[in-house]
Motif scaffolding. Sequence first.
Motif, short mmCIF file in Angstrom:
data_model
loop_
_atom_site.label_atom_id
_atom_site.label_comp_id
_atom_site.label_asym_id
_atom_site.label_seq_id
_atom_site.Cartn_x
_atom_site.Cartn_y
_atom_site.Cartn_z
N CYS A 73 40.68 44.52 44.19
CA CYS A 73 39.47 45.34 44.03
C CYS A 73 38.27 44.67 44.68
O CYS A 73 37.48 45.32 45.37
N ASN A 74 38.12 43.37 44.47
CA ASN A 74 37.00 42.64 45.09
C ASN A 74 37.11 42.64 46.61
O ASN A 74 36.11 42.78 47.31
N THR A 75 38.33 42.52 47.12
CA THR A 75 38.54 42.58 48.57
C THR A 75 38.17 43.95 49.10
O THR A 75 37.49 44.08 50.13
N MET A 76 38.59 45.01 48.40
CA MET A 76 38.26 46.37 48.82
C MET A 76 36.76 46.59 48.80
O MET A 76 36.20 47.20 49.71
N LEU A 77 36.07 46.09 47.77
CA LEU A 77 34.61 46.23 47.71
C LEU A 77 33.98 45.57 48.93
O LEU A 77 33.05 46.12 49.52
N GLY A 78 34.48 44.41 49.31
CA GLY A 78 33.98 43.75 50.51
C GLY A 78 34.17 44.60 51.76
O GLY A 78 33.27 44.70 52.60
N HIS A 79 35.32 45.23 51.89
CA HIS A 79 35.58 46.10 53.04
C HIS A 79 34.65 47.32 53.01
O HIS A 79 34.14 47.74 54.05
N LEU A 80 34.45 47.89 51.84
CA LEU A 80 33.61 49.08 51.72
C LEU A 80 32.15 48.80 52.01
O LEU A 80 31.44 49.67 52.54
#
Length: 85
Positions: A73-80
Amino acid sequence: MSLEFHRAVEDMEIWSATGDGFSFVITYESPAGGGFHGRAGYVASWRPLYGGNGAIKIGGSAFVTLAEAEKACNTMLGHLTGAPC
């Protein structure tokens, strides 16, 4: 920014967090028993906080541990957001 997950429902394995205009949810699924049914493990999803869009499952779900789902989730937030992961 690191997401801070909290248990969203006391008697179910559901965790949620929000950050930078996005909502993230992690649920535990199992093939049998109470709760959510599916492949055993932690399933993570995200959606924008505003706009009424449906949730999008994060690739790699189902994760073996809650910590792995939180990291995804934290990785996805970074991508977003374009922020470093």
